[in-house]
Motif scaffolding. Structure first.
Motif, PDB file in Angstrom:
ATOM      1  N   LEU A  80      39.507  19.656  56.944  1.00  0.00           N
ATOM      2  CA  LEU A  80      39.282  19.525  55.503  1.00  0.00           C
ATOM      3  C   LEU A  80      40.358  18.653  54.855  1.00  0.00           C
ATOM      4  CD1 LEU A  80      38.274  23.206  54.770  1.00  0.00           C
ATOM      5  CD2 LEU A  80      36.798  21.256  55.121  1.00  0.00           C
ATOM      6  N   SER A  81      40.123  18.215  53.619  1.00  0.00           N
ATOM      7  CA  SER A  81      41.054  17.284  52.999  1.00  0.00           C
ATOM      8  C   SER A  81      41.501  17.726  51.624  1.00  0.00           C
ATOM      9  CB  SER A  81      40.387  15.917  52.867  1.00  0.00           C
ATOM     10  OG  SER A  81      39.379  16.000  51.911  1.00  0.00           O
ATOM     11  N   PHE A  82      42.560  17.074  51.094  1.00  0.00           N
ATOM     12  CA  PHE A  82      43.012  17.293  49.728  1.00  0.00           C
ATOM     13  C   PHE A  82      42.046  16.622  48.775  1.00  0.00           C
ATOM     14  CE2 PHE A  82      46.946  19.305  50.117  1.00  0.00           C
ATOM     15  CZ  PHE A  82      47.636  18.776  51.179  1.00  0.00           C
ATOM     16  N   GLY A  83      42.061  17.088  47.553  1.00  0.00           N
ATOM     17  CA  GLY A  83      41.299  16.408  46.520  1.00  0.00           C
ATOM     18  C   GLY A  83      39.815  16.657  46.594  1.00  0.00           C
ATOM     19  N   VAL A  84      39.094  15.931  45.745  1.00  0.00           N
ATOM     20  CA  VAL A  84      37.656  16.104  45.619  1.00  0.00           C
ATOM     21  C   VAL A  84      36.931  15.574  46.850  1.00  0.00           C
ATOM     22  CG1 VAL A  84      35.647  15.493  44.250  1.00  0.00           C
ATOM     23  CG2 VAL A  84      37.825  15.963  43.123  1.00  0.00           C
ATOM     24  N   LYS A  85      37.373  14.455  47.395  1.00  0.00           N
ATOM     25  CA  LYS A  85      36.704  13.869  48.540  1.00  0.00           C
ATOM     26  C   LYS A  85      37.300  14.415  49.824  1.00  0.00           C
ATOM     27  CE  LYS A  85      35.060   9.711  48.582  1.00  0.00           C
ATOM     28  NZ  LYS A  85      34.998   8.271  48.706  1.00  0.00           N
ATOM     29  N   PRO A  88      32.281  18.512  58.861  1.00  0.00           N
ATOM     30  CA  PRO A  88      30.851  18.793  58.723  1.00  0.00           C
ATOM     31  C   PRO A  88      30.522  19.941  59.681  1.00  0.00           C
ATOM     32  CG  PRO A  88      31.177  16.854  60.088  1.00  0.00           C
ATOM     33  CD  PRO A  88      32.547  17.271  59.574  1.00  0.00           C
ATOM     34  N   ALA A  89      29.276  20.390  59.709  1.00  0.00           N
ATOM     35  CA  ALA A  89      28.874  21.388  60.698  1.00  0.00           C
ATOM     36  C   ALA A  89      29.306  20.871  62.067  1.00  0.00           C
ATOM     37  CB  ALA A  89      27.362  21.587  60.655  1.00  0.00           C
ATOM     38  N   HIS A  90      29.715  21.808  62.960  1.00  0.00           N
ATOM     39  CA  HIS A  90      30.249  21.337  64.230  1.00  0.00           C
ATOM     40  C   HIS A  90      30.172  22.392  65.329  1.00  0.00           C
ATOM     41  CE1 HIS A  90      33.574  23.431  62.315  1.00  0.00           C
ATOM     42  NE2 HIS A  90      33.954  23.680  63.539  1.00  0.00           N
ATOM     43  N   PHE A  91      30.472  21.937  66.543  1.00  0.00           N
ATOM     44  CA  PHE A  91      30.580  22.751  67.750  1.00  0.00           C
ATOM     45  C   PHE A  91      31.949  22.462  68.341  1.00  0.00           C
ATOM     46  CE2 PHE A  91      30.500  22.485  72.398  1.00  0.00           C
ATOM     47  CZ  PHE A  91      30.137  23.786  72.735  1.00  0.00           C
ATOM     48  N   PHE A  92      32.616  23.486  68.914  1.00  0.00           N
ATOM     49  CA  PHE A  92      33.881  23.233  69.603  1.00  0.00           C
ATOM     50  C   PHE A  92      33.861  23.909  70.969  1.00  0.00           C
ATOM     51  CE2 PHE A  92      34.792  27.461  68.299  1.00  0.00           C
ATOM     52  CZ  PHE A  92      35.642  27.947  69.267  1.00  0.00           C
ATOM     53  N   TYR A  93      34.701  23.392  71.871  1.00  0.00           N
ATOM     54  CA  TYR A  93      34.833  23.931  73.216  1.00  0.00           C
ATOM     55  C   TYR A  93      36.303  23.819  73.604  1.00  0.00           C
ATOM     56  CZ  TYR A  93      34.043  24.622  78.210  1.00  0.00           C
ATOM     57  OH  TYR A  93      34.075  25.108  79.488  1.00  0.00           O
ATOM     58  N   ALA A  94      36.968  24.956  73.829  1.00  0.00           N
ATOM     59  CA  ALA A  94      38.396  24.957  74.182  1.00  0.00           C
ATOM     60  C   ALA A  94      38.592  24.468  75.613  1.00  0.00           C
ATOM     61  CB  ALA A  94      38.972  26.357  74.017  1.00  0.00           C
ATOM     62  N   LEU A  95      39.535  23.560  75.797  1.00  0.00           N
ATOM     63  CA  LEU A  95      39.856  23.016  77.115  1.00  0.00           C
ATOM     64  C   LEU A  95      41.104  23.660  77.709  1.00  0.00           C
ATOM     65  CD1 LEU A  95      39.180  19.282  76.202  1.00  0.00           C
ATOM     66  CD2 LEU A  95      37.680  20.815  77.525  1.00  0.00           C
ATOM     67  N   THR A  96      41.951  24.266  76.856  1.00  0.00           N
ATOM     68  CA  THR A  96      43.201  24.875  77.313  1.00  0.00           C
ATOM     69  C   THR A  96      43.433  26.204  76.586  1.00  0.00           C
ATOM     70  OG1 THR A  96      44.504  23.795  75.578  1.00  0.00           O
ATOM     71  CG2 THR A  96      44.297  22.605  77.672  1.00  0.00           C
ATOM     72  N   TYR A 155      30.597  18.577  54.808  1.00  0.00           N
ATOM     73  CA  TYR A 155      31.180  19.536  53.867  1.00  0.00           C
ATOM     74  C   TYR A 155      30.935  18.999  52.461  1.00  0.00           C
ATOM     75  CZ  TYR A 155      34.585  21.805  50.904  1.00  0.00           C
ATOM     76  OH  TYR A 155      35.168  22.494  49.874  1.00  0.00           O
ATOM     77  N   GLN A 156      30.528  19.875  51.550  1.00  0.00           N
ATOM     78  CA  GLN A 156      30.352  19.496  50.146  1.00  0.00           C
ATOM     79  C   GLN A 156      31.052  20.536  49.301  1.00  0.00           C
ATOM     80  OE1 GLN A 156      26.153  19.056  49.460  1.00  0.00           O
ATOM     81  NE2 GLN A 156      26.028  17.226  50.702  1.00  0.00           N
ATOM     82  N   GLU A 157      31.918  20.078  48.425  1.00  0.00           N
ATOM     83  CA  GLU A 157      32.633  20.979  47.529  1.00  0.00           C
ATOM     84  C   GLU A 157      31.634  21.707  46.655  1.00  0.00           C
ATOM     85  OE1 GLU A 157      36.558  20.888  44.690  1.00  0.00           O
ATOM     86  OE2 GLU A 157      35.805  19.051  45.563  1.00  0.00           O
ATOM     87  N   SER A 158      31.858  22.991  46.449  1.00  0.00           N
ATOM     88  CA  SER A 158      30.969  23.823  45.645  1.00  0.00           C
ATOM     89  C   SER A 158      30.826  23.270  44.236  1.00  0.00           C
ATOM     90  CB  SER A 158      31.500  25.252  45.587  1.00  0.00           C
ATOM     91  OG  SER A 158      30.729  26.020  44.708  1.00  0.00           O
ATOM     92  N   LYS A 159      29.594  23.272  43.726  1.00  0.00           N
ATOM     93  CA  LYS A 159      29.335  22.794  42.370  1.00  0.00           C
ATOM     94  C   LYS A 159      29.578  23.904  41.354  1.00  0.00           C
ATOM     95  CE  LYS A 159      26.120  19.383  43.958  1.00  0.00           C
ATOM     96  NZ  LYS A 159      24.778  18.990  44.212  1.00  0.00           N
ATOM     97  N   ASN A 160      29.845  25.107  41.831  1.00  0.00           N
ATOM     98  CA  ASN A 160      30.068  26.263  40.957  1.00  0.00           C
ATOM     99  C   ASN A 160      31.555  26.577  40.795  1.00  0.00           C
ATOM    100  OD1 ASN A 160      27.294  26.621  40.719  1.00  0.00           O
ATOM    101  ND2 ASN A 160      27.220  27.896  42.545  1.00  0.00           N
TER     102      ASN A 160
END
Length: 133
Positions: free
Chosen positions: A18-23, A63-71, A125-130
């Motif tokens: 995730l990032s700082f700010g609106v974008k 965004p939506a994602h999948f992860f797989y731990a290697l270590t 990811y989309q910042e909540s409009k509420n």
């Protein structure tokens, strides 16, 4: 129980982007030295993520994602809203997550952490409009 752990770990990794700010900032651009892009198409990005002991990412989203731990490894995800989650990874642990809110990911263990992250670009990811003003 193992499935719930995998889902929780997946959400943590998403928050890692995730990032700082609106974008939201894309993980590959926020911390390029921590990742190696394996594939990048119009609909997905596959990345090998590498975090050294004590290393932290910059604030980002996923965004939506999948992860797989290697270590093996220990990660703590610090969310922009002040919440934290910690994870003990084992090779082969995996999970799927919806888009993740802004966060910083930190390797809180003594070993290098490596995992595969596959992000689905069509579900950003989309910042909540509420949001409260």
């Amino acid at each position: 129980m193992k499935r719930n752990l995998s889902i929780a770990l997946g959400r943590i990794f998403i928050l890692f982007l995730l990032s700082f700010g609106v974008k939201a900032q894309e993980w590959k651009n926020v911390n390029p030295k921590m990742n190696h892009v394996l594939a990048d198409t119009t609909f997905l990005r596959a990345t090998e993520v590498i975090l050294q002991p004590g290393e932290k990412s910059d604030m980002h989203t996923h965004p939506a994602h999948f992860f797989y731990a290697l270590t093996d490894g220990k990660l703590t995800v610090h969310y922009k809203d002040g919440k934290n989650e910690s994870f003990d990874l084992k090779p082969g642990a995996s999970g799927v997550s919806a888009p993740e809110r802004p966060h910083v990911t930190e390797n809180t263990g003594a070993t290098t952490v490596r995992f595969l992250l596959v992000e689905l670009k069509e579900h950003p990811y989309q910042e909540s409009k509420n949001k409260k003003k």
